[in-house]
Design a protein around this motif. Sequence first.
Motif, short mmCIF file in Angstrom:
data_model
loop_
_atom_site.label_atom_id
_atom_site.label_comp_id
_atom_site.label_asym_id
_atom_site.label_seq_id
_atom_site.Cartn_x
_atom_site.Cartn_y
_atom_site.Cartn_z
N TYR A 122 0.85 -1.08 -0.09
CA TYR A 122 -0.16 -0.26 0.20
C TYR A 122 0.97 1.53 -0.02
O TYR A 122 0.34 2.33 -0.95
N THR A 123 2.94 2.06 0.51
CA THR A 123 2.80 2.04 0.51
C THR A 123 3.17 3.06 -0.81
O THR A 123 3.34 3.52 -1.19
N VAL A 124 3.93 1.43 -1.62
CA VAL A 124 4.50 1.81 -2.98
C VAL A 124 3.51 2.11 -3.88
O VAL A 124 3.30 2.98 -5.08
N GLY A 127 2.31 5.92 -3.23
CA GLY A 127 2.99 6.95 -3.84
C GLY A 127 3.37 6.98 -5.46
O GLY A 127 2.92 8.31 -5.65
N LEU A 128 2.69 5.89 -6.38
CA LEU A 128 2.69 5.79 -7.65
C LEU A 128 1.64 6.69 -7.79
O LEU A 128 1.00 6.78 -8.54
N VAL A 129 0.52 6.04 -6.98
CA VAL A 129 -1.16 6.92 -7.89
C VAL A 129 -0.72 8.00 -7.43
O VAL A 129 -1.58 9.23 -8.34
N LYS A 130 -0.07 9.18 -6.47
CA LYS A 130 -0.02 10.41 -5.95
C LYS A 130 1.17 10.85 -8.02
O LYS A 130 1.07 12.47 -8.36
N LEU A 131 1.49 10.26 -8.32
CA LEU A 131 3.11 9.89 -9.16
C LEU A 131 2.55 10.31 -10.40
O LEU A 131 2.19 11.09 -11.65
N LEU A 132 1.60 9.62 -10.79
CA LEU A 132 0.20 8.94 -12.65
C LEU A 132 -0.77 9.88 -12.13
O LEU A 132 -1.38 10.04 -11.33
N ARG A 137 -5.91 3.19 -14.90
CA ARG A 137 -5.36 2.60 -16.09
C ARG A 137 -3.82 2.80 -14.61
O ARG A 137 -3.07 1.72 -14.56
N SER A 138 -3.33 3.94 -13.72
CA SER A 138 -2.69 3.92 -13.28
C SER A 138 -2.70 2.91 -12.51
O SER A 138 -1.54 3.59 -11.83
N ILE A 139 -4.07 2.99 -11.51
CA ILE A 139 -4.44 2.19 -10.67
C ILE A 139 -3.93 0.55 -10.95
O ILE A 139 -3.15 0.01 -9.93
N THR A 140 -4.19 0.44 -12.02
CA THR A 140 -4.34 -1.58 -11.92
C THR A 140 -2.71 -0.71 -12.13
O THR A 140 -1.56 -2.05 -11.52
N SER A 142 -0.02 0.43 -10.83
CA SER A 142 -0.11 0.96 -9.49
C SER A 142 0.02 -0.06 -8.60
O SER A 142 0.38 -0.16 -7.95
N ALA A 143 -1.11 -0.59 -8.75
CA ALA A 143 -1.74 -2.70 -8.06
C ALA A 143 0.03 -3.71 -8.07
O ALA A 143 0.15 -4.48 -7.85
N PHE A 144 -0.10 -3.76 -9.84
CA PHE A 144 1.32 -4.24 -10.53
C PHE A 144 2.41 -4.24 -10.20
O PHE A 144 2.42 -4.79 -8.96
N VAL A 145 2.91 -2.56 -9.23
CA VAL A 145 4.40 -2.65 -9.15
C VAL A 145 4.07 -3.06 -7.94
O VAL A 145 4.99 -3.73 -7.12
#
Length: 349
Positions: A122-124, A127-132, A137-140, A142-145
């Motif tokens: 959830y931390t990762v 962080g990614l959701v805020k950047l993307l 598509r950004s949610i999926t 971010s979920a993958f990474v």
Amino acid sequence: MHVPDGFINAPVSVATGVVAAAAVAVSLRGARRELDERTAPLAGLVAAFIFAVQMLNFPVAAGTSGHLLGGALAAILVGPFTGVLCVSVVLLMQGILFADGGLTALGVNITVMAVVTTVVAYTVFRGLVKLLPKKRRSITVSAFVAAVISVPAAAAAFTLVYAIGGTTDVPIGQVLTAMVGVHVLIGIGEAAITALTVGAVIAVRPDLVYGARGLTAPLKLRVGGELVDTPAAEPVPVAARSHRTVWLTGLAASLVLAGFVSFYASANPDGLEKVAADKGIDAKAEDHAAADSPLADYGVEGLTDSRISGGLAGVIGVGVTVVAGTGVFWAVRKRRTSETSPSQVGESV
């Protein structure tokens, strides 16, 4: 990565038990803020789905298999605190009913598989959701990474616990390399399952995905030379957006996966089992306290047909997990509702 009895000594097992109990207590309190009439039933379903998918070991490399851990998936769908509880419910059901994961090692398993995976993922993810860009598509992505990273993080956490309280003398550096290496591969499988599941739910009910809240940026209007937010649209009543279809579809998928697809899962040892056998970690492994359970090893005692036995055990597991999980999450939500004072209600109105 279910740690059996005998891998970790008693003092460290007790210590991790205390850590796990504290994490569950904190999560129970935090889950009150995450659960509502929509997410409470979904949380029980997420636990059941994780149980079902964990029965589907997939081959990764050199006679090794892996399966979903579920921390990333649960955290993104229902929130990090509720996610810890989802995976903990699964681990408890597996340990008591199916002799999967030692009972003395329950604290280790909850700490590694529920807490570490959920917190890291959830931390990762956040962080990614805020950047993307704020897109589905950004949610999926971010979920993958997040899922990819969470699995080797859990492997590293187990290695740390073993370095402190392992019952055999083995080269920890070699164990760390082997554990992280194989679980990076398993993490790719976990990431694919997580991204596909999150993407499927977002496609039909984005409002049910905790990690997708605030996905759409408000429209701006220029008024007097300044950009201001447009008035928010009137929310659609929850009752008009029934989650029943999503819940029934998810339950049906869980039953099919556990009751039928699981028969075709890889029979190879999972990442921890393979490394334990190769490095001698399992030298002092002990028999499970629930080895005589009628559902031990994911089979129903007395049934000789392996397909029927395993499938029925999977169906029973999904049923027990969804009932136990939903009961826990409804109780947490009810506690939240009962703690809302009349003065707070009046202020909110």
